[in-house]
Enzyme design. Sequence first.
Site, PDB file in Angstrom:
ATOM      1  N   GLU A 232      55.909 -31.505 -35.682  1.00  0.00           N
ATOM      2  CA  GLU A 232      55.235 -31.022 -36.841  1.00  0.00           C
ATOM      3  C   GLU A 232      56.594 -29.253 -37.448  1.00  0.00           C
ATOM      4  OE1 GLU A 232      51.689 -32.161 -38.690  1.00  0.00           O
ATOM      5  OE2 GLU A 232      51.207 -30.381 -38.347  1.00  0.00           O
ATOM      6  N   ASP A 305      45.766 -38.475 -36.450  1.00  0.00           N
ATOM      7  CA  ASP A 305      45.444 -37.351 -36.514  1.00  0.00           C
ATOM      8  C   ASP A 305      43.794 -37.148 -37.697  1.00  0.00           C
ATOM      9  OD1 ASP A 305      45.539 -34.778 -37.183  1.00  0.00           O
ATOM     10  OD2 ASP A 305      46.670 -34.656 -39.033  1.00  0.00           O
ATOM     11  N   GLU A 333      38.811 -31.322 -42.153  1.00  0.00           N
ATOM     12  CA  GLU A 333      40.712 -31.757 -42.850  1.00  0.00           C
ATOM     13  C   GLU A 333      40.181 -32.752 -43.774  1.00  0.00           C
ATOM     14  OE1 GLU A 333      44.225 -31.237 -40.838  1.00  0.00           O
ATOM     15  OE2 GLU A 333      44.775 -32.382 -41.987  1.00  0.00           O
TER      16      GLU A 333
HETATM   17  C1  GCV Z   1      47.913 -26.799 -37.427  1.00  0.00           C
HETATM   18  C2  GCV Z   1      47.266 -32.196 -39.294  1.00  0.00           C
HETATM   19  C3  GCV Z   1      47.374 -30.785 -39.873  1.00  0.00           C
HETATM   20  C4  GCV Z   1      48.018 -29.383 -39.930  1.00  0.00           C
HETATM   21  C5  GCV Z   1      48.131 -29.403 -38.263  1.00  0.00           C
HETATM   22  C6  GCV Z   1      48.032 -30.620 -37.504  1.00  0.00           C
HETATM   23  C7  GCV Z   1      48.439 -29.821 -36.157  1.00  0.00           C
HETATM   24  O1  GCV Z   1      48.887 -32.527 -38.871  1.00  0.00           O
HETATM   25  O2  GCV Z   1      47.245 -31.193 -41.272  1.00  0.00           O
HETATM   26  O3  GCV Z   1      47.481 -29.325 -40.338  1.00  0.00           O
HETATM   27  O4  GCV Z   1      48.255 -28.183 -37.883  1.00  0.00           O
HETATM   28  O5  GCV Z   1      47.829 -31.830 -37.553  1.00  0.00           O
HETATM   29  O6  GCV Z   1      47.339 -30.259 -35.672  1.00  0.00           O
HETATM   30  O7  GCV Z   1      48.860 -29.311 -35.336  1.00  0.00           O
END
Ligand code: GCV
Length: 660
Positions: A232, A305, A333
């Site tokens: 990411e 995720d 989340e």
């Molecule tokens: C901390 C997902 C979440 C992100 C998170 C990522 C990860 O994409 O939306 O907020 O980032 O996972 O676990 O690194």
Amino acid sequence: MLVGCQHPVPTAQDGTELWLAASRPYEEVLASVQTAVDPALPAEGYHIYDADGARHIDAGSAAGLRYGVYALQRAEALGQAGPGLDLQEAPRYALRLLNHWDNLDDTVERGYAGESMWEWTSEEIPEARIRHYAELCASIGINGTVLNNVNANPLILDAEHIARVAKIAAILREYGIKTYLSIKWTSPIALSGLKSGDPLDRKVRKWWQDKAAEIYAAIPDFGGFLVKANSEGQAGPQDYGRTHADGANMLGEALAPYGGIVMWRAFVYSPTSPDRANQAVEEFLPLDGKFSDNVIVQIKNGPIDFQPREPFSPLFGKLHDTQMMMEFQITQEYLGFSNHMAYHGTTWEECLDADTYRDGEGSTVARTVMAVAGVANTGQDPNFCGYVFAQANWYAFGRLAWDPELSAEQIADEWIRQTFLCPEGMSGKAFSKKFVAPVRDILMASREAVVDYEMPLGLHHLFGGTHYGPMPWERLARPDWTPAYYHQAGVDGIGFDRTRKGSGNVDQYNEPLASRFNDPATCPEELLLWFHHLPWDYRMKSGRSLWDEICLHYDAGVRRIEDFRATWAGLEPYVAPALFAETAAKLEIQQHDAEWWRDACVGYFQRFSERPLPQDVRPLGQPIDSLVTRFLQSDRLGMPVHDADRRPVLIDIRSFRRPQ
Ligand code: GCV
């Protein structure tokens, strides 16, 4: 009729004691027993027993004694500490960690309980809160915590922050909790102006070794680093043509002299792989056996995720010579933030008990990992979690990390009895029947309800924006962040083809799972659209069409929340007014959100299925044409805004003006 009392008077409480509400203070429990350290017992293990007219706790170490006292405290609160108690336990995993996604500006990524509980921007550390937190963690066996976000700010490793972290670590240490930090791969560049982050570069290696020495001088029992690299947008060793193993081992080398560890996340994004669910195995399988002894690969429970339901990550069944660590997400989340009731005991039980067949039958996920981490759901809110029922997930995480064989139901039962105080004048038996049992039933059904109204039958990632609400129509530049990429709805049907004719993801699982998942007739229906793209009139086991079944699940999810509300309304005589009102309000929000999810998803998919709703499904509340042009209003911290009737505030995209 109530047994023992006609008119119970709820005991006042506000949720700020969490699951320690019904317990005697730790010091008092400790003072009531005779303790001894017995090196023959496992280091963190204990034995509670009665002998010579006294209650004893023997333990393998001071840490074990602490856990023994907390176990006795829990047994007392549960009414299980009568004469003759004989309880001997040791944790399954040596590492049981919380991961905080807290930023140095005090925001919390995916945090729904206020700003960072560590108060990074204040001059003083919030000692009272840290002690309260540490006691809660220790009481359920958590023995480590990563203080900051995996999307790390390099400043966490500057002298000022190391000094601050040392102060926090000094408090946590008193409760047997080690402190860890997330690091940013490019820290040597950002903090010291190095030209490279190449893990094979001598200067880079030296930088990390010096940094480790600096940290250990301040925090002698520092636990180690958690790393998100090449994921990411985060940099990592691959930017220098090196592997995850090169990067992890370089950090491992820096920490090894002090006994520190590296938790290297497998949440990677290789843009070359067409199916996001395949990427972790593709990147990590070739590295099996190449990680150093003090490196553990930390793997999310599912391959995508933290969706409301995913199959377990195939990586658990593939790595033989790599130490693996589970990553669960306690913060909700994708399950309605701290607004929705979604008890994760059942989610995690499902994952831990799943058979990977790695070493033949019985190779459950729980057996393949050697450590467990959970992304925390804590913040500055006085009750830590933003909702009393969100506290159940923190509790369940700790209990399962201690003993993955505990049942979700037992944990729910324990949590309720320790969190909600029995009303004055009501017998424990009556309280169990009238309050504990119905609340336990709600908790146990709650995650499946969310699955039903958000993403039933294996659908996943139908979210938009902040990941709170539905946006199955959303199309982003990046396909693997886009709902349409995951649901693949079209006139021909719906679902992601991960069979041998599709992305081949099924073959990342060991047999007999691979073949079972590959065939829609044997694939578990709750994962059907995860693995298959099927026509709308595909016959389900019920004899109904896929389309009808989808509609039924969405509507059933809404009905379940209506039922939860009705049950909760009848519990008012037994619960403190503050907790009753909080839960009643949250359940009302949850019902309205569930209706929104149903209307948006069923309405949107209907554009492709071109079929009517089945007769036993209620009509949708809002036309899809009005939903696709609106999105959810959120506040400064990303929390959804609801109106006075507790309905989500949806703003028309065309009239939206970003606040100045
Ligand atoms: C901390 C997902 C979440 C992100 C998170 C990522 C990860 O994409 O939306 O907020 O980032 O996972 O676990 O690194």
